[in-house]
Each structure stands twice: as structure tokens, then as C-alpha cells.
Scaffold this motif. Structure first.
Motif, PDB file in Angstrom:
ATOM      1  N   VAL A 443      -8.160   4.672   1.536  1.00  0.00           N
ATOM      2  CA  VAL A 443      -9.208   3.722   1.164  1.00  0.00           C
ATOM      3  C   VAL A 443     -10.539   4.164   1.753  1.00  0.00           C
ATOM      4  O   VAL A 443     -10.622   4.546   2.921  1.00  0.00           O
ATOM      5  CB  VAL A 443      -8.867   2.302   1.650  1.00  0.00           C
ATOM      6  N   ILE A 446     -14.303   0.213   1.227  1.00  0.00           N
ATOM      7  CA  ILE A 446     -13.874  -1.161   0.970  1.00  0.00           C
ATOM      8  C   ILE A 446     -14.759  -2.151   1.716  1.00  0.00           C
ATOM      9  O   ILE A 446     -14.793  -3.348   1.369  1.00  0.00           O
ATOM     10  CB  ILE A 446     -12.389  -1.356   1.361  1.00  0.00           C
ATOM     11  N   GLU A 447     -15.505  -1.671   2.711  1.00  0.00           N
ATOM     12  CA  GLU A 447     -16.410  -2.566   3.444  1.00  0.00           C
ATOM     13  C   GLU A 447     -17.524  -3.114   2.547  1.00  0.00           C
ATOM     14  O   GLU A 447     -18.208  -4.074   2.915  1.00  0.00           O
ATOM     15  CB  GLU A 447     -17.012  -1.845   4.643  1.00  0.00           C
ATOM     16  N   VAL A 449     -17.003  -4.678  -0.139  1.00  0.00           N
ATOM     17  CA  VAL A 449     -16.539  -6.003  -0.590  1.00  0.00           C
ATOM     18  C   VAL A 449     -16.951  -7.014   0.475  1.00  0.00           C
ATOM     19  O   VAL A 449     -16.580  -6.866   1.637  1.00  0.00           O
ATOM     20  CB  VAL A 449     -15.011  -6.024  -0.792  1.00  0.00           C
ATOM     21  N   ILE A 457     -15.555  -7.915  -8.630  1.00  0.00           N
ATOM     22  CA  ILE A 457     -15.015  -6.579  -8.366  1.00  0.00           C
ATOM     23  C   ILE A 457     -14.663  -5.948  -9.708  1.00  0.00           C
ATOM     24  O   ILE A 457     -13.879  -6.523 -10.481  1.00  0.00           O
ATOM     25  CB  ILE A 457     -13.748  -6.656  -7.485  1.00  0.00           C
ATOM     26  N   ILE A 470      -5.703  -2.618  -5.562  1.00  0.00           N
ATOM     27  CA  ILE A 470      -6.962  -3.181  -5.053  1.00  0.00           C
ATOM     28  C   ILE A 470      -6.675  -4.341  -4.107  1.00  0.00           C
ATOM     29  O   ILE A 470      -7.315  -4.492  -3.057  1.00  0.00           O
ATOM     30  CB  ILE A 470      -7.863  -3.623  -6.211  1.00  0.00           C
ATOM     31  N   ALA A 473      -5.823  -3.170  -0.643  1.00  0.00           N
ATOM     32  CA  ALA A 473      -6.942  -2.660   0.155  1.00  0.00           C
ATOM     33  C   ALA A 473      -7.883  -3.761   0.615  1.00  0.00           C
ATOM     34  O   ALA A 473      -8.604  -3.585   1.608  1.00  0.00           O
ATOM     35  CB  ALA A 473      -7.721  -1.627  -0.667  1.00  0.00           C
ATOM     36  N   SER A 474      -7.889  -4.885  -0.087  1.00  0.00           N
ATOM     37  CA  SER A 474      -8.863  -5.936   0.200  1.00  0.00           C
ATOM     38  C   SER A 474      -8.372  -6.880   1.295  1.00  0.00           C
ATOM     39  O   SER A 474      -7.202  -7.277   1.311  1.00  0.00           O
ATOM     40  CB  SER A 474      -9.142  -6.748  -1.068  1.00  0.00           C
ATOM     41  N   ILE A 566     -15.531  -0.215  -8.034  1.00  0.00           N
ATOM     42  CA  ILE A 566     -14.416   0.435  -7.333  1.00  0.00           C
ATOM     43  C   ILE A 566     -13.784   1.451  -8.277  1.00  0.00           C
ATOM     44  O   ILE A 566     -13.493   1.135  -9.444  1.00  0.00           O
ATOM     45  CB  ILE A 566     -13.373  -0.589  -6.860  1.00  0.00           C
ATOM     46  N   LEU A 598      -8.667   4.883  -3.319  1.00  0.00           N
ATOM     47  CA  LEU A 598      -9.545   3.816  -3.790  1.00  0.00           C
ATOM     48  C   LEU A 598     -10.890   4.022  -3.116  1.00  0.00           C
ATOM     49  O   LEU A 598     -10.960   4.113  -1.882  1.00  0.00           O
ATOM     50  CB  LEU A 598      -8.963   2.446  -3.455  1.00  0.00           C
ATOM     51  N   GLY A 600     -14.805   2.519  -2.915  1.00  0.00           N
ATOM     52  CA  GLY A 600     -15.725   1.441  -3.245  1.00  0.00           C
ATOM     53  C   GLY A 600     -17.168   1.895  -3.143  1.00  0.00           C
ATOM     54  O   GLY A 600     -17.513   2.756  -2.326  1.00  0.00           O
TER      55      GLY A 600
END
Length: 626
Positions: A443, A446-447, A449, A457, A470, A473-474, A566, A598, A600
């Protein structure tokens, strides 16, 4: 070095860790010394049987949790927590001085009075202990911090229990023990002086000194958030399970394995080490966020290895004199039983650490300490019920291995019940298993988000499990907009319904459903939730990103929120993609643990979030890796 161990070198955590470690050590140093003393020398003090005195001691220590937990939760919310910790540590010094006087006077009543006050000490410290962690730690450090605290607590219990029994048995043991408990209490106060300040959560709170009404009020706080309350019930169930197991260790070592007191110590040591290992592994397995998917994994292990412990136990009880530890270990079935015990501890760590972290992260900070106090009350109640159930079943003729089997079955029943009430646990478990067996997920970004507030998203659509990847990872739940036909697949239907996915159909197929979907998306975003969308509208058939549909423009015009792009990489060619035919036509075509990624990107402002710009952003994040 793992980030959780890096915390041990930082002032914001290490002094607190040492203070709580020394407190747990001293509790058990004194408590077990007293238990050993009254077990072997009860006739010096009273005509009561040693067994009665031992159970009375357990009741005396746990009674303050019922009487004062409600008050301690209020104190922890009202006052600056560091000052309260130092007061508790000064109180501990006074208690240990009283204990030394009791040993010198050979007074059983004073010894029990000191034990009661140590229970008060633990009751006051408990809400502060767990409420202060979210103050000192960032969200991604919360699981690691809780893991260290849980591992340290069980190791402290183990060392304190062993040291108490050994010290009191020495010539002049009472004097040595008196010096030790006072020294540890003083050391605990000195370490507490280094704990950084932690502001009061509710300084204007008016203390309600009535324990009955405040206890009921604290339990009401725990019920304010359904997930928090059910997590507290899960924590209490773990202590029920643990109390049943720990109370059987002496009998299991003596009557089942045929060992002496050294076998009891070995069982306790292995169980404690297992809890410590499981707790410390949580951060690695959870990806540094509160991963409640580990909770069902833990409950499976708790039942599975308890069941195997029953199978591994000799069918016939040992008769005759206790065997030395070496003779016990020479029996092959003993090693299987010891392995089961370690694994029960490991899976117990998987079960308990995420639940504590979840309660801390989702509790209202203004009364977090009172929620934890309510948790302590319910924990104490469950442990008392466990003690009564264990004693009743044994008195009714149930053997210790049969009691272990009953515990395994009860654990499975309770786990299934809780997970039907909160499907989020099972959803996260399925997702966690997916990214730790079929795939290996890396990942990045992801920060982007947001930690709170609404956002949309958007991602490329490569396979049937994109939403699950997803979700894994969230840190926050995401409500995905999904083709309604996906809900016909039994497993995927459960997963997406549990995740409160929003079904949608095309305008040509079902215009009413499409309108309902857009309305639900708007309501979710207005409520501050995350909504996930695959703007291509279908899974790619060639691995390339298909043109984004205009529905995304309609969403951001209705509810202007940030849009987080993403990119999913590496899923093309997996079993769940449509490469070389329908999905799942060649299961595990790339084997297990295939690498996926993934990535972001920075949030896009709603006025700039056009289908074309978002498609270009995701294509750039994806690069050449499909």
C-alpha cells in the motif's frame, strides 16, 4: 526495528509502559505471596480451610472493581491523567508499607486489608491506563502500543506470580517480600514522574460519588456506540475464557499431567508467553491500523486449540505422587498439550489487542475513561461468573479436560453470536484473509484518504475483489457503489451487505434503482461517510482502463466533496479478473501470495473532478503495471 518497539525508546510511551508494568508486577508479587502463605500456613492464622482462604483472597482483590470502577472512570476524565497516575503510585507505596507492617505483626486481617487496597489501586489505574494511550499515540501506533501493554502486563503477571511464590518460601521470606514490594512501588512512582502530561477530557465534570447510580451510568456510556459495547462484551468474554483456563492450571498440572508445582509454573509461563507473542504480532498482521479482522481469527484459534487440548489430555487421571517436571515432559502427549496452550495464548493476543484498540479509537474522548471503567466492571462480572461456573461444573463431577471442551464450545457459540450482531468483524476477517493468503498487498498513498469527513474514493476496476482490496487498505469503512448483480453471489452478497454497499443498475435496466443509488450516495456523503466508486462501470476485459462514465460528475455536483483517486496494480491476470475468460475459470492461476499494489493519489477538488481528469490521474498512478 518494528515501530511498536521504537515506542520503547520514546518518553511519551516508555515511562508509562514501565509504570504499568511495575504495577502489574507488584500486584501479583504480593497477591501470590499471600496465596502461597495462606495455602501452606493457614493454621497459623485461622481455622478456615486454605481453599476457602484462597477463594476469599480472589474475591477481596476483585471486589473494588465493582465498588469503585465507576468513580475511577470519573476521576480519570475529570483530572489531568499524569497527576492521577502519580497519586495512585504514592497510594501504592502506602499500601506496601501497610503490607510490610502486616507481615511484621503476622496479622491476617491487615494482609487482607492491603490486598483489598491493591485492588483499589488497580481499579483506579485501569481507566487511566487505557484512556491515556490514544493521547500519547497516533492512530497507526495504537495497535502496537496496546500490543506492548498487553504483552508487558502478562509478562509482569507471570514474573510477579513466580517471584511472589519463591520469595515468601525463602527463610525470612516475609521480610524479603516486604522490602521487595516497597522497592517496586517506589520505583513505579519514580517512573511515573517521567510520564508526559495528558490533559483532562472533561475538567468540568461533577463527580457522582454514588457507586450504584454511577455504575449504571457508566454501563450506559458503553452502550452509546453499539460496536464499542459489543467489543467490550468480547473483551469480557476473553477474561471469562481466561479465568476458566487459569483457574484450572493447578488441577490440570496435578491431576491430568501428574506434575508438581513446577508443572503449574510451566503452564502459566507458556500461556503468558503465548499471549505476549500474539499481542506483539498484532501490529505486523494488522498493517499498523485497528484491524478487527484479527478478532474472528483469534476466536477460531481459541476454540480450535482448546478442542485439541481436550483431545490431547489423558483419558485417565493421574494417581499417586506428583511426578517431577522432567518425567512429565518425557510423555509425548504433554508436548502436544503444551503446544496447544501456547497457541491458545497466541490467538488470545490476536483476539484481545484489536478489541482494546477499537474501544479506545471509537469511544467519545470526553468520557473515554468512564467507558473503560464500565468495561472493567463488566470484565469483573464475567470473571466472577466464570469462577462460579467452573467451581459448579467441577463440583457436579465434570473433569478438567471436559471443562476445557465446554469452554471451547461456548467460545465458538459466543463468537458466532457476536459476529452475527456485528457483521463488520466477519467482513474485515474475510478481507484480511484475502490479502494475507491469496495476495500480498503493498500500500502506498493511503494517507490521502481523510481520517474523518466525507470523500469519494474512485478506482480502476480490474477484478471482482477490487472493493475488498481497497477495504483492506483503508482505516475507515467505505460504502461501495456496486452492480446489483454482484449481490447474487452468496459470499460476495454477504460481504457487500455487511459493508452496506449501495446497489446500482443502469438507467436502461432499472432507472428507479439507479435514482435510489444516487440518493443513497448523497445521503452517505452528507453524513460524513466514505463512498467508493468504480467509474468504468464494469470490470475490464483487456486489462486497460475503460472510459469513465459521467455519473461521477453528477455526484460531486450534488455533494461537493474531495475525490481521492486510487490505482490498483497487479490484479490483472489473477483468478478474480477476466483475463483469458470468465473470473474463477482457473482458480489460483498465479498461486498464493501473488504481489498486488494499491497506490493512492492526492485528493482532487470537486470542481476539478471530471471523469477525464480522474481517469488520467488513475492511469498515471497505475503506470505500466496492470
Amino acid at each position: 526495528m518494528s515501530s511498536q518497539f521504537k515506542l520503547m525508546g520514546e518518553r511519551r510511551f516508555l515511562p508509562f509502559f514501565l509504570t504499568q508494568f511495575l504495577g502489574a508486577f507488584n500486584d501479583n508479587l504480593y497477591k501470590n505471596a499471600l496465596v502461597v502463605l495462606i495455602t501452606f500456613q493457614a493454621a497459623r492464622y485461622t481455622t478456615l480451610a486454605p481453599g476457602v482462604l484462597v477463594n476469599l483472597a480472589a474475591g477481596v482483590f476483585i471486589l473494588p472493581f465493582f465498588l469503585f470502577s465507576a468513580t475511577s472512570g470519573q476521576l480519570a476524565d475529570k483530572f489531568e491523567k499524569t497527576r492521577l497516575i502519580r497519586f495512585v503510585k504514592l497510594f501504592e507505596i502506602g499500601i506496601m508499607v501497610l503490607a510490610a507492617v502486616a507481615f511484621a505483626l503476622d496479622s491476617l486481617s491487615l494482609l487482607f486489608a492491603a490486598l483489598f487496597m491493591m485492588g483499589v489501586h488497580s481499579t483506579i489505574f485501569g481507566p487511566v491506563k487505557y484512556a491515556v494511550l490514544p493521547v500519547y499515540l497516533r492512530e497507526e501506533e495504537l495497535v502496537g502500543g496496546n500490543a506492548l501493554v498487553e504483552a508487558g502486563t502478562f509478562i509482569a503477571i507471570l514474573i510477579g506470580t513466580i517471584a511472589g511464590g519463591v520469595t515468601i518460601a525463602l527463610p525470612g521470606g516475609a521480610a524479603w517480600l516486604s522490602a521487595a514490594v516497597i522497592a517496586v512501588a517506589v520505583l513505579g512512582y519514580l517512573t511515573s514522574r517521567q510520564i508526559p502530561p495528558a490533559p483532562a477530557a472533561d475538567p468540568g465534570l461533577k463527580i457522582n460519588w454514588n457507586p450504584l447510580t454511577e455504575t449504571w451510568r457508566n454501563i450506559g456510556f458503553t452502550r452509546g456506540n453499539r460496536t464499542v459495547f459489543l467489543s467490550i462484551l468480547g473483551i469480557s468474554w476473553f477474561w471469562f475464557y481466561g479465568a476458566l483456563f487459569l483457574s484450572q492450571f493447578p488441577g490440570y498440572a496435578k491431576d491430568v499431567l501428574g506434575g508438581d508445582e513446577h508443572a503449574v509454573t510451566l503452564l502459566l509461563a507458556l500461556f503468558s508467553v503465548g499471549i505476549g507473542v500474539g499481542s506483539l504480532l498484532c501490529e505486523k498482521l494488522s498493517g499498523k491500523h485497528v484491524e478487527i479482522g484479527l478478532v474472528p481469527f483469534g476466536s477460531i484459534g481459541l476454540s480450535l486449540f482448546a478442542f485439541d487440548l481436550w483431545l490431547a489430555s489423558p483419558a485417565v487421571a493421574h494417581v499417586g505422587d506428583p511426578l517431577p517436571l522432567a518425567a512429565v515432559l518425557a510423555t509425548p502427549t504433554t508436548w502436544r498439550a503444551l503446544f496447544d496452550l501456547v497457541m491458545i495464548g497466541v490467538f488470545g493476543g490476536f483476539f484481545i489487542v484489536p478489541l482494546y484498540a477499537l474501544v479506545q479509537s471509537r469511544s467519545n474522548p470526553a468520557h473515554r475513561s468512564r467507558i473503560i471503567a464500565g468495561n472493567n466492571i463488566i470484565n469483573a462480572l464475567f470473571m466472577v461468573v466464570a469462577a462460579g461456573l467452573g467451581a459448579g461444573l467441577l463440583a457436579a463431577g465434570v473433569t478438567i479436560p471436559q471443562l476445557i471442551l465446554i469452554t471451547a464450545v461456548l467460545n465458538a457459540v459466543v463468537a458466532i453470536y457476536i459476529y452475527t450482531l456485528v457483521p463488520e468483524f466477519l467482513l474485515r476477517f474475510i478481507v484480511w484473509m484475502l490479502v494475507h493468503t491469496v495476495y500480498r498487498l503493498r500500500v502506498e498513498g493511503i494517507e490521502h484518504v481523510p481520517e474523518e469527513g466525507p470523500a469519494l474514493i474512485v478506482a480502476n476496476h480490474v477484478s471482482f475483489v477490487d472493493a475488498l482490496i481497497i477495504t483492506a487498505a483503508s482505516r475507515r469503512p467505505i460504502r461501495f457503489v456496486m452492480d446489483h448483480q454482484v449481490f447474487r453471489w452468496p459470499l460476495l452478497s454477504f460481504v457487500f451487505r455487511a459493508g452496506r454497499a449501495i446497489p446500482i443498475a443502469s438507467a436502461k435496466e432499472d432507472p428507479a434503482m439507479m435514482e435510489r443509488a444516487f440518493e443513497e450516495v448523497a445521503r452517505a456523503l452528507e453524513a460524513g461517510e466514505l463512498v467508493g466508486l468504480f467509474p468504468e462501470g464494469k470490470i475490464t476485459a483487456d486489462g486497460e482502463i475503460q472510459p469513465f462514465r459521467p455519473g461521477i460528475r453528477r455526484i460531486v455536483e450534488r455533494t461537493p466533496v474531495p475525490v481521492v483517486p486510487i490505482a490498483l496494480r497487479g490484479l490483472w491476470g489473477s483468478s478474480f479478473s477476466r483475463k483469458d475468460g470468465p473470473a474463477m475459470s482457473r482458480p489460483l492461476r498465479r498461486g498464493l501470495f501473488s504481489r498486488i499494489e494499491l497506490v493512492g493519489g492526492a485528493p482532487v477538488a470537486p470542481n476539478a473532478a471530471t471523469p477525464e481528469s480522474l481517469q488520467a490521474a488513475i492511469a498515471g498512478l497505475r503506470g505500466e503495471m496492470r
